[in-house]
Design a protein around this motif. Structure first.
Motif, PDB file in Angstrom:
ATOM      1  N   ALA A   2       0.842  -1.180   0.000  1.00 43.03           N
ATOM      2  CA  ALA A   2       0.000   0.000   0.000  1.00 43.03           C
ATOM      3  C   ALA A   2       0.882   1.236   0.000  1.00 43.03           C
ATOM      4  O   ALA A   2       2.080   1.173   0.314  1.00 43.03           O
ATOM      5  N   ILE A   3       0.301   2.373  -0.347  1.00 44.64           N
ATOM      6  CA  ILE A   3       1.015   3.644  -0.308  1.00 44.64           C
ATOM      7  C   ILE A   3       0.491   4.466   0.855  1.00 44.64           C
ATOM      8  O   ILE A   3      -0.724   4.557   1.079  1.00 44.64           O
ATOM      9  N   ILE A   4       1.404   5.051   1.610  1.00 44.91           N
ATOM     10  CA  ILE A   4       1.050   5.936   2.706  1.00 44.91           C
ATOM     11  C   ILE A   4       1.642   7.315   2.433  1.00 44.91           C
ATOM     12  O   ILE A   4       2.512   7.485   1.575  1.00 44.91           O
ATOM     13  N   ARG A   5       1.139   8.286   3.166  1.00 45.38           N
ATOM     14  CA  ARG A   5       1.710   9.645   3.140  1.00 45.38           C
ATOM     15  C   ARG A   5       2.030  10.001   4.576  1.00 45.38           C
ATOM     16  O   ARG A   5       1.174   9.897   5.451  1.00 45.38           O
ATOM     17  N   PHE A   6       3.266  10.412   4.827  1.00 49.83           N
ATOM     18  CA  PHE A   6       3.684  10.642   6.202  1.00 49.83           C
ATOM     19  C   PHE A   6       4.592  11.852   6.302  1.00 49.83           C
ATOM     20  O   PHE A   6       5.074  12.387   5.299  1.00 49.83           O
ATOM     21  N   GLU A   7       4.786  12.273   7.536  1.00 50.93           N
ATOM     22  CA  GLU A   7       5.609  13.458   7.787  1.00 50.93           C
ATOM     23  C   GLU A   7       7.059  13.059   8.031  1.00 50.93           C
ATOM     24  O   GLU A   7       7.344  12.140   8.795  1.00 50.93           O
ATOM     25  N   LYS A   8       7.950  13.795   7.376  1.00 47.52           N
ATOM     26  CA  LYS A   8       9.387  13.555   7.541  1.00 47.52           C
ATOM     27  C   LYS A   8      10.079  14.912   7.630  1.00 47.52           C
ATOM     28  O   LYS A   8      10.007  15.707   6.689  1.00 47.52           O
ATOM     29  N   ASN A   9      10.696  15.164   8.751  1.00 48.42           N
ATOM     30  CA  ASN A   9      11.399  16.434   8.964  1.00 48.42           C
ATOM     31  C   ASN A   9      10.493  17.637   8.678  1.00 48.42           C
ATOM     32  O   ASN A   9      10.911  18.628   8.061  1.00 48.42           O
ATOM     33  N   VAL A  16       5.915   3.468   0.364  1.00 44.80           N
ATOM     34  CA  VAL A  16       5.267   2.202   0.053  1.00 44.80           C
ATOM     35  C   VAL A  16       5.472   1.273   1.245  1.00 44.80           C
ATOM     36  O   VAL A  16       6.611   1.039   1.671  1.00 44.80           O
ATOM     37  N   ARG A  17       4.353   0.800   1.790  1.00 40.88           N
ATOM     38  CA  ARG A  17       4.425  -0.060   2.977  1.00 40.88           C
ATOM     39  C   ARG A  17       4.462  -1.524   2.584  1.00 40.88           C
ATOM     40  O   ARG A  17       3.635  -1.994   1.805  1.00 40.88           O
ATOM     41  N   PHE A  18       5.435  -2.238   3.126  1.00 39.64           N
ATOM     42  CA  PHE A  18       5.530  -3.687   3.015  1.00 39.64           C
ATOM     43  C   PHE A  18       5.474  -4.236   4.442  1.00 39.64           C
ATOM     44  O   PHE A  18       6.462  -4.177   5.179  1.00 39.64           O
ATOM     45  N   ASP A  19       4.293  -4.719   4.854  1.00 40.05           N
ATOM     46  CA  ASP A  19       4.095  -5.199   6.220  1.00 40.05           C
ATOM     47  C   ASP A  19       4.496  -4.110   7.212  1.00 40.05           C
ATOM     48  O   ASP A  19       3.915  -3.050   7.218  1.00 40.05           O
ATOM     49  N   ASN A  20       5.527  -4.340   8.031  1.00 39.46           N
ATOM     50  CA  ASN A  20       5.904  -3.393   9.076  1.00 39.46           C
ATOM     51  C   ASN A  20       7.032  -2.449   8.660  1.00 39.46           C
ATOM     52  O   ASN A  20       7.583  -1.734   9.508  1.00 39.46           O
ATOM     53  N   GLU A  21       7.358  -2.442   7.374  1.00 39.87           N
ATOM     54  CA  GLU A  21       8.430  -1.584   6.881  1.00 39.87           C
ATOM     55  C   GLU A  21       7.925  -0.704   5.746  1.00 39.87           C
ATOM     56  O   GLU A  21       6.970  -1.048   5.048  1.00 39.87           O
ATOM     57  N   VAL A  22       8.591   0.433   5.579  1.00 42.01           N
ATOM     58  CA  VAL A  22       8.195   1.411   4.568  1.00 42.01           C
ATOM     59  C   VAL A  22       9.414   1.839   3.768  1.00 42.01           C
ATOM     60  O   VAL A  22      10.485   2.104   4.332  1.00 42.01           O
ATOM     61  N   VAL A  23       9.242   1.908   2.451  1.00 41.58           N
ATOM     62  CA  VAL A  23      10.248   2.507   1.586  1.00 41.58           C
ATOM     63  C   VAL A  23       9.853   3.959   1.365  1.00 41.58           C
ATOM     64  O   VAL A  23       8.773   4.255   0.858  1.00 41.58           O
TER      65      VAL A  23
END
Length: 286
Positions: A2-9, A16-23
């Protein structure tokens, strides 16, 4: 995946979420947009698949847990919402089944991401829940047949069409009660249409407040399903990539209860759609 949108700095990025990890796509493909609407505007469902393919090849991953998730799309040209689109919701409102969708628009300024607070405003205590499916338009659609309509949908997510009921009923139009700041939960992730049943039909949809089930239905119970909605809307206006279709809520809303029940500070509201995810938001006072 799935694709997520998140805050970074302090800024938004897509991942892109793969189970408990995100690229983190900003790390491996800094040329890509940081908003799902803009990604779809760049290339529709094909752009999504290219982003996922890039992520699959990356060994650089971060933990999903602890990320601050943001609303998936803040740059959509249009967010088109349907009202009274489930049979049981029609019944609890004592209305006739509509012959044409009841349509209103919602502004991105009302959106909040998964895990972020829904806000009970100072001027009202009547913040109600509405579990909804949201469909993302993937390519420009004008005068599209119902048979071809799902070809124009790129993916799906969860939405909580939080409604300030007394303001919704102040006028014949619902717009003001549907657009208070901090009332539209959106997320947690974008699921490509290819990973779901056609039109996201046959999926359980549920709302829970503090763990208590308030709404429980199936997306097949819609009066106007996704394909029909795309067809009808495209008769009137051009649907653009990144536009959102928020598909209405089932029965069980707070205003229809006896006595009426609304969200209050300290509550936690969850919207769950089978195979799509759980959108969870705490509730605070403004």
């Amino acid at each position: 995946m799935a694709i997520i949108r998140f805050e970074k700095n302090g800024a938004a990025t897509l991942g892109v979420r793969f189970d408990n990890e995100v690229v983190d796509l900003s790390e491996i493909a800094p040329h890509l947009p940081t908003d799902m609407a803009e990604l779809l505007q760049q290339g529709g469902a094909e752009a999504v698949q290219k982003a996922i393919a890039l992520a699959k090849g990356s060994k650089s991953r971060i933990a999903y847990e602890g990320l601050k998730l943001l609303p998936l799309a803040m740059k959509s040209v249009k967010t088109i919402c349907l009202g009274l689109n489930y049979h049981d919701h029609i019944n609890e409102n004592k209305r006739e089944v509509p012959q044409y969708p009841m349509v209103f628009f919602r502004s991105a300024s009302s959106f909040v991401g998964h895990g972020q607070p829904l806000v009970v405003p100072k001027v009202s205590a009547m913040l109600d829940w509405e579990a909804e499916l949201v469909a993302f338009v993937g390519k420009r659609a004008r005068h599209v047949s119902e048979a071809d309509a799902l070809d124009y949908i790129a993916g799906y997510s969860c939405f909580n069409d939080g409604s300030i009921r007394d303001y919704q009923r102040k006028t014949a139009q619902w717009t003001i009660g549907k657009n208070f700041d901090g009332t539209g939960g959106f997320g947690p992730e974008f699921i490509p249409a290819s990973q779901l049943p056609a039109g996201a039909k046959g999926l359980k949809i549920e709302c829970r407040v503090n763990g208590e089930v308030m709404q429980s239905a199936n997306t097949s119970d819609m009066i106007f399903d996704v394909a029909r909605t795309v067809h009808l809307m495209s008769e009137c206006l051009t649907l653009e990539p990144g536009d959102l279709l928020v598909m209405g809520t089932p029965g069980g809303v707070g205003i229809a209860r006896n006595p009426p029940l609304f969200m209050k500070a300290g509550d936690v509201c969850e919207i769950e759609i089978e195979k799509i995810g759980i959108l969870r938001n705490p509730v605070v006072a403004e």
